[in-house]
Design a protein around this motif. Structure first.
Motif, short mmCIF file in Angstrom:
data_model
loop_
_atom_site.label_atom_id
_atom_site.label_comp_id
_atom_site.label_asym_id
_atom_site.label_seq_id
_atom_site.Cartn_x
_atom_site.Cartn_y
_atom_site.Cartn_z
N GLU A 15 0.83 -1.21 0.00
CA GLU A 15 0.00 0.00 0.00
C GLU A 15 0.86 1.26 0.00
O GLU A 15 0.49 2.27 -0.59
N ARG A 16 2.00 1.19 0.70
CA ARG A 16 2.88 2.35 0.81
C ARG A 16 3.85 2.47 -0.37
O ARG A 16 4.60 3.42 -0.48
N GLY A 17 3.84 1.47 -1.26
CA GLY A 17 4.65 1.53 -2.47
C GLY A 17 6.12 1.17 -2.28
O GLY A 17 6.95 1.52 -3.12
N PHE A 18 6.44 0.45 -1.22
CA PHE A 18 7.82 0.02 -0.99
C PHE A 18 8.05 -1.35 -1.60
O PHE A 18 7.17 -2.21 -1.57
N SER A 19 9.24 -1.57 -2.11
CA SER A 19 9.64 -2.92 -2.50
C SER A 19 10.15 -3.62 -1.25
O SER A 19 10.45 -2.97 -0.24
N GLN A 20 10.30 -4.93 -1.33
CA GLN A 20 10.86 -5.66 -0.19
C GLN A 20 12.28 -5.17 0.10
O GLN A 20 12.66 -5.00 1.26
N GLU A 21 13.03 -4.93 -0.95
CA GLU A 21 14.41 -4.47 -0.78
C GLU A 21 14.48 -3.10 -0.09
O GLU A 21 15.30 -2.87 0.80
N GLU A 22 13.59 -2.18 -0.49
CA GLU A 22 13.58 -0.86 0.12
C GLU A 22 13.26 -0.92 1.61
O GLU A 22 13.91 -0.27 2.43
N LEU A 23 12.26 -1.73 1.96
CA LEU A 23 11.90 -1.82 3.37
C LEU A 23 13.00 -2.55 4.15
O LEU A 23 13.31 -2.16 5.28
N ALA A 24 13.59 -3.56 3.57
CA ALA A 24 14.69 -4.27 4.22
C ALA A 24 15.84 -3.30 4.52
O ALA A 24 16.43 -3.35 5.61
N GLU A 25 16.14 -2.42 3.59
CA GLU A 25 17.20 -1.42 3.81
C GLU A 25 16.84 -0.51 4.98
O GLU A 25 17.69 -0.20 5.81
N LYS A 26 15.59 -0.08 5.04
CA LYS A 26 15.15 0.78 6.16
C LYS A 26 15.29 0.06 7.50
O LYS A 26 15.54 0.68 8.52
N LEU A 27 15.12 -1.26 7.49
CA LEU A 27 15.18 -2.06 8.71
C LEU A 27 16.60 -2.54 9.01
O LEU A 27 16.83 -3.16 10.04
N HIS A 28 17.52 -2.28 8.07
CA HIS A 28 18.91 -2.73 8.20
C HIS A 28 19.02 -4.24 8.29
O HIS A 28 19.75 -4.79 9.13
N ILE A 29 18.25 -4.92 7.44
CA ILE A 29 18.32 -6.37 7.34
C ILE A 29 18.40 -6.75 5.87
O ILE A 29 18.14 -5.92 4.99
N SER A 30 18.76 -7.98 5.60
CA SER A 30 18.85 -8.43 4.21
C SER A 30 17.45 -8.60 3.63
O SER A 30 16.47 -8.80 4.36
N ARG A 31 17.38 -8.56 2.31
CA ARG A 31 16.10 -8.75 1.64
C ARG A 31 15.57 -10.15 1.94
O ARG A 31 14.37 -10.34 2.14
N SER A 32 16.45 -11.14 1.97
CA SER A 32 15.99 -12.51 2.22
C SER A 32 15.42 -12.66 3.63
O SER A 32 14.43 -13.36 3.83
N THR A 33 16.01 -11.97 4.61
CA THR A 33 15.46 -12.00 5.96
C THR A 33 14.08 -11.35 5.96
O THR A 33 13.13 -11.87 6.55
N TYR A 34 13.97 -10.21 5.28
CA TYR A 34 12.68 -9.53 5.21
C TYR A 34 11.64 -10.42 4.52
O TYR A 34 10.50 -10.52 4.98
N GLN A 35 12.05 -11.08 3.45
CA GLN A 35 11.13 -11.95 2.72
C GLN A 35 10.63 -13.08 3.62
O GLN A 35 9.45 -13.44 3.58
#
Length: 129
Positions: A15-35
């Motif tokens: 809804e906010r228009g973020f990709s998984q990678e963008e949000l993972a960067e904001k959280l300081h975690i890897s994309r795979s962890t976020y996924q």
């Protein structure tokens, strides 16, 4: 893990228009962890929930709310069918479990906020030495 939390996080992210990678960067975690968080494969979202809420501009209650259909039902509700009674009891147990989980997580978040503030104060004291 409760996959509904991951699904809610995904929904708010999209809804906010973020990709998984963008949000993972904001959280300081890897994309795979976020996924893995979104897919319900890990409980590590607990470690990041405050930043997830901040990044997505959502309330913690919106992320942790019980699944639709899980409403507390009077335990004295009687029915002639055993399967119906079991379903009602399971829904009540799930609701109560979600309520306890939410309370536990809120306690943990409060503790972490206090610990964070204590560490910030300690850092400030060290800077002044």
């Amino acid at each position: 893990m409760n996959t509904s939390i991951g699904k809610r996080i995904r929904s708010y992210r999209e809804e906010r228009g973020f990709s998984q990678e963008e949000l993972a960067e904001k959280l300081h975690i890897s994309r795979s962890t976020y996924q893995r968080i979104e897919n319900g494969e890990t409980n590590s979202w607990i470690n990041h929930i405050e930043n997830i809420c901040t990044s997505l501009n959502v309330e913690l209650d919106d992320i942790l709310k019980p699944e639709e259909g899980y409403t507390q039902i009077n335990k004295e509700n009687t029915s002639n069918e055993n399967s119906s009674n079991n379903m009602i009891q399971n829904q009540t147990n799930n609701y109560n479990g979600s309520d306890k989980l939410t309370e536990s997580l809120l306690d943990q978040i409060t503790f972490l906020k206090e610990e964070n503030q204590r560490l910030r104060n300690e850092i400030e004291q060290l800077k002044n030495i």
